[in-house]
Design an enzyme around this catalytic site. Structure first.
Site, PDB file in Angstrom:
ATOM      1  N   LYS A  58       0.824  -1.200   0.000  1.00 13.86           N
ATOM      2  CA  LYS A  58       0.000   0.000   0.000  1.00 13.86           C
ATOM      3  C   LYS A  58       0.862   1.256   0.000  1.00 13.86           C
ATOM      4  CE  LYS A  58      -1.635   1.764   3.862  1.00 13.86           C
ATOM      5  NZ  LYS A  58      -0.611   2.509   4.621  1.00 13.86           N
TER       6      LYS A  58
ATOM      7  N   HIS B  45      -0.988  -5.194   6.033  1.00 11.58           N
ATOM      8  CA  HIS B  45      -0.313  -5.932   7.107  1.00 11.58           C
ATOM      9  C   HIS B  45      -1.205  -6.154   8.332  1.00 11.58           C
ATOM     10  CE1 HIS B  45       0.677  -1.950   8.828  1.00 11.58           C
ATOM     11  NE2 HIS B  45       0.894  -2.578   9.960  1.00 11.58           N
TER      12      HIS B  45
ATOM     13  N   LYS C  33      -1.774  -9.650  11.511  1.00 17.31           N
ATOM     14  CA  LYS C  33      -1.672  -9.575  12.975  1.00 17.31           C
ATOM     15  C   LYS C  33      -2.432 -10.756  13.576  1.00 17.31           C
ATOM     16  CE  LYS C  33      -1.204  -4.534  13.134  1.00 17.31           C
ATOM     17  NZ  LYS C  33       0.066  -4.178  13.745  1.00 17.31           N
TER      18      LYS C  33
ATOM     19  N   GLU D 148      -2.407   6.074  17.339  1.00 18.27           N
ATOM     20  CA  GLU D 148      -0.950   6.085  17.395  1.00 18.27           C
ATOM     21  C   GLU D 148      -0.502   7.260  18.246  1.00 18.27           C
ATOM     22  OE1 GLU D 148       1.163   4.663  13.647  1.00 18.27           O
ATOM     23  OE2 GLU D 148      -0.554   5.764  12.872  1.00 18.27           O
TER      24      GLU D 148
ATOM     25  N   ASP E 225      -4.360   6.674   4.267  1.00 20.06           N
ATOM     26  CA  ASP E 225      -3.254   5.922   4.872  1.00 20.06           C
ATOM     27  C   ASP E 225      -3.774   4.794   5.762  1.00 20.06           C
ATOM     28  OD1 ASP E 225      -0.472   5.506   5.463  1.00 20.06           O
ATOM     29  OD2 ASP E 225      -0.769   6.469   7.407  1.00 20.06           O
TER      30      ASP E 225
ATOM     31  N   HIS F 151      -6.576  -0.476   6.429  1.00 21.83           N
ATOM     32  CA  HIS F 151      -6.577  -1.201   7.707  1.00 21.83           C
ATOM     33  C   HIS F 151      -7.940  -1.172   8.400  1.00 21.83           C
ATOM     34  CE1 HIS F 151      -2.400  -1.141   6.878  1.00 21.83           C
ATOM     35  NE2 HIS F 151      -2.093  -0.011   7.465  1.00 21.83           N
TER      36      HIS F 151
ATOM     37  N   LYS G  85      -2.929  10.189  14.518  1.00 20.91           N
ATOM     38  CA  LYS G  85      -1.548  10.274  15.022  1.00 20.91           C
ATOM     39  C   LYS G  85      -1.562  11.257  16.180  1.00 20.91           C
ATOM     40  CE  LYS G  85       0.644   8.641  10.951  1.00 20.91           C
ATOM     41  NZ  LYS G  85       1.029   7.250  11.160  1.00 20.91           N
TER      42      LYS G  85
HETATM   43  C1  BG6 Z   1       0.949   1.951   7.970  1.00 23.68           C
HETATM   44  C2  BG6 Z   1       0.743   3.439   7.846  1.00 23.68           C
HETATM   45  O1  BG6 Z   1       0.240   1.279   6.972  1.00 23.68           O
HETATM   46  O2  BG6 Z   1       0.484   1.520   9.235  1.00 23.68           O
HETATM   47  C3  BG6 Z   1       1.465   4.174   8.966  1.00 23.68           C
HETATM   48  O3  BG6 Z   1       1.237   3.882   6.586  1.00 23.68           O
HETATM   49  C4  BG6 Z   1       1.059   3.624  10.305  1.00 23.68           C
HETATM   50  O4  BG6 Z   1       1.191   5.579   8.904  1.00 23.68           O
HETATM   51  C5  BG6 Z   1       1.186   2.101  10.335  1.00 23.68           C
HETATM   52  O5  BG6 Z   1       1.903   4.198  11.292  1.00 23.68           O
HETATM   53  C6  BG6 Z   1       0.601   1.519  11.612  1.00 23.68           C
HETATM   54  O6  BG6 Z   1       0.897   0.148  11.654  1.00 23.68           O
HETATM   55  P1  BG6 Z   1       1.019  -0.621  13.051  1.00 23.68           P
HETATM   56  O7  BG6 Z   1       1.205  -2.052  12.671  1.00 23.68           O
HETATM   57  O8  BG6 Z   1       2.221  -0.026  13.744  1.00 23.68           O
HETATM   58  O9  BG6 Z   1      -0.247  -0.352  13.788  1.00 23.68           O
END
Ligand code: BG6
Length: 485
Positions: A143, A173, A177, A211, A230, A235, A337
């Site tokens: 992505k 991703h 998980k 985050e 993003d 996700h 964020k």
């Molecule tokens: C990514 C985003 O796909 O996922 C990032 O581009 C983000 O901005 C990240 O920080 C978060 O992934 P995880 O696994 O740390 O929750």
């Protein structure tokens, strides 16, 4: 677990000197190597434009990747792993460079495109021109998969000219998980949830991916993307699909992806009016970082971000799913964020009992299932119980499941799991072309409305839970965000 790898497997990483390769891909491949999950003849070719050779690439990876390995990593195995790395200087848009990837050996190859999406098509085209798109090759698309429906469609259509759908792995991703997969285990491996997993027993569902960090060094990239594209387009919508989908008939790739697609197609589009009330975008100003107590800079002060940027670093939305199962049940999604803490969780709030025979403050409390994806991997089921002692007063108590206590084996990182799936050709946890397009189809009008109506993001202080309007939105639906419960 040894995968079904053929002799002489190779992974070619376009973007081999990039951030993703260093932070995620190479550490994941190293851990699989340590566990004996990859063939000893496995090799990795980093591809990039930087003028490096095998030796200098290995030195650079050695220096930059160690920080992303577990503290107790096996130094001897790491030294062996480095010998499996090779490097090729290739300009992705230069067809003649790709002959450098030709090989004499019978090698099944995975091409990992950890690059900007505008390079996906030229890379696939040039791989084909060099005769490298063999029937056993696979291509992984990282992505962002486009920036809107039209660009995603173009990528799908063009890549399909060179690779069949079963060779294309569109990675998200979050699906790698462990707890995300446990959500399916919980829903479909147990009988107790399914009868209640619907209206009117569920009052609302909340999906939070918070985050604590800001955009850091990714300011320039992030400002062209924003939180909606993003995080939400991929996700959060994937998590929503797993919570909301009908039970698939099997774990086969299409059985699961068909059901996720049905959810995406049932998402209620917003009107101009509902958009302004049910989608809240925010951007952080400076504020106090929870972990350090230090002042964190505003988004507009981050490196690479224009001083007048109107990109959102936060989105909260109320989503409706048009189906019998979910009629009238709001799904609240939010991500941002610089929130107070790093946490990803799915909270399912059940309806209160229809008639309470108990008195006291908590008599009308409702059951809650909290599936925490990170930082801990836990499931808490909140129930009502009698407080010991005189009378009949109820208090909420919780049944807790901690996956690290229940299963003491090492939990693989999401990329580790997904890379092994790619190597073994398992598609279940990857997105199909129509799923990707359905997600963009729903997201596109939101982006267009923001652009056309010039709706600026609301501000929120770094270290807070986002704009006040996000709390007002859930309050209007007679709910509260989970941290306030
Ligand atoms: C990514 C985003 O796909 O996922 C990032 O581009 C983000 O901005 C990240 O920080 C978060 O992934 P995880 O696994 O740390 O929750």
């Amino acid at each position: 677990m040894r995968t079904e790898m053929q002799k002489s497997e190779q992974m070619i990483i376009f973007g081999g000197t990039g951030d993703l390769a260093k932070r995620k891909l190479l550490p994941a491949l190293f851990m699989s190597h340590c566990d004996g999950n990859v063939n000893p003849e496995f090799s990795i070719v980093g591809v990039g434009r930087e003028n490096l050779d095998d030796a200098s690439y290995r030195t650079m990876i050695d220096k930059t990747v160690r920080q992303f390995l577990p503290a107790d990593f096996d130094q001897k195995k790491w030294t062996t792993f480095l010998t499996l790395l090779f490097y090729k200087v290739i300009n992705a848009t230069e067809a003649s460079d790709f002959t450098r990837l030709s090989t004499e050996k019978k090698t099944a190859r995975v091409f990992y495109l950890a690059t900007s999406p505008h390079l996906f098509i030229p890379i696939c085209q040039n791989l084909a021109l060099a005769g490298l798109n063999k029937p056993d090759s696979r291509v992984v698309l990282e992505k962002p998969l486009g920036h809107d429906l039209a660009s995603a469609r173009t990528i799908n259509r063009e890549v399909a000219q060179f690779f069949a759908e079963h060779q294309i792995f569109r990675i998200d991703h979050y699906l790698g998980k462990e707890t995300v997969q446990n959500l399916m285990a919980l829903r479909f491996g147990n009988v107790i949830f399914e009868p209640l997993w619907r209206a009117p027993y569920i009052r609302n569902v909340q999906i939070t991916v918070a985050e604590e960090v800001g955009v850091g060094s990714r300011g320039e990239f992030y400002d062209g993307v924003g939180a909606l594209r993003d995080m939400v387009q991929n996700h959060l919508l994937q998590l929503l699909c797993l919570v909301a989908m009908e039970p698939p008939t099997s774990m086969s790739p299409d059985a699961l992806r068909d059901e996720k697609l049905r959810v995406l197609r049932a998402l209620q589009p917003y009107t101009d009016e509902t958009l302004s009330q049910m989608v809240i975008r925010g951007q952080y100003t400076n504020g106090i970082e929870t972990a350090t107590g230090q002042v964190a800079p505003a988004y507009l002060q981050e490196k690479g971000v224009p001083a007048d940027s109107q990109i959102e670093t936060y989105v909260a939305m109320q989503v409706a799913i048009n189906s019998w199962r979910w009629a009238g049940v709001p799904f609240f999604l939010r991500t941002g964020k610089r929130l107070p803490t790093r946490t990803s969780e799915i909270v399912v709030n059940f309806t209160p009992v229809p008639h309470s025979m108990f008195s006291g403050n908590h008599s009308n409390q409702f059951n809650r299932l909290v599936i925490r994806l990170q930082p801990e991997e836990t499931v808490h089921l909140h129930l009502m119980a009698k407080q010991p002692g005189e009378g009949m007063t109820l208090r909420p108590v919780s049944l807790n499941l901690d996956f690290h206590e229940a299963f003491t084996t090492r939990h693989a990182d999401a990329y580790e799991r997904l890379l092994l799936d790619v190597i073994a050709g398992r598609l279940t946890l990857f997105m199909r072309h129509d799923e990707l397009e359905a997600a963009w189809q729903w997201i596109d009008p939101i982006q267009i409305a923001w652009r056309n109506q010039k709706i600026p993001p609301r501000t929120y202080a770094a270290g807070s839970w986002g704009p006040a309007a996000a709390s007002a939105m859930v309050a209007k639906a007679n709910a509260e965000w989970s941290e306030a419960l």
